[in-house]
Design a protein around this motif. Structure first.
Motif, short mmCIF file in Angstrom:
data_model
loop_
_atom_site.label_atom_id
_atom_site.label_comp_id
_atom_site.label_asym_id
_atom_site.label_seq_id
_atom_site.Cartn_x
_atom_site.Cartn_y
_atom_site.Cartn_z
N TYR A 60 0.82 -1.20 0.00
CA TYR A 60 0.00 0.00 0.00
C TYR A 60 0.86 1.25 0.00
N LYS A 65 -3.42 3.66 3.82
CA LYS A 65 -3.56 2.49 4.68
C LYS A 65 -4.73 2.64 5.64
N ARG A 69 -8.46 -1.45 0.44
CA ARG A 69 -8.00 -2.83 0.42
C ARG A 69 -7.96 -3.30 -1.03
N SER A 71 -7.51 -6.51 -3.62
CA SER A 71 -7.71 -7.95 -3.64
C SER A 71 -7.83 -8.40 -5.09
#
Length: 126
Positions: A60, A65, A69, A71
């Motif tokens: 990140y 942060k 997120r 993925s």
């Protein structure tokens, strides 16, 4: 060479959430790292997050942060960027990019990525 297409951008109020999608074609072992970048008005492009295709290790950028997120779903050839508690300063064009090299654990640099999507606009209003 990979072809990348972003989707999921739009307008949202402060505090809201968005999930961006980046479809990578093909998404094979030739692609080692996929990253999300953003370019805010009048600012340079900055790395937001990156993920390694094999193993899913994530990295990140400094400013995001806790609120974002990254993925992936390799079966769907898609990398996602979930963004929560959005702020007006998150307004930017978000782009995804792919690299044949493993993700850097130091910095997410635009110059490390060879294939880019067109970008998707995210606008956060107060």
């Amino acid at each position: 060479q990979a072809h990348l297409v972003e989707s999921g951008g739009g307008s949202v109020q402060s505090g809201g959430s968005l999930r961006l999608s980046c479809t990578v074609s093909p998404y094979t072992s030739d692609t080692k790292c996929v990253a999300w970048f953003r370019q805010r008005p009048g600012k340079e492009r900055e790395g937001v997050a990156s993920i390694e295709r094999a193993g899913g290790r994530t990295y990140y950028g400094n400013s995001e942060k806790g609120r974002i997120r990254i993925s992936q779903d390799t079966a769907k050839r898609t990398v996602y960027l979930q963004m929560n508690n959005l702020k007006p300063e998150d307004t930017a064009v978000y782009s995804c990019a792919a690299s044949g090299y493993y993700c850097s654990n130091i910095e997410i640099r635009p110059g490390d990525f060879s294939d880019w999507g067109q970008g998707t606009q995210v606008t956060v209003s107060s």
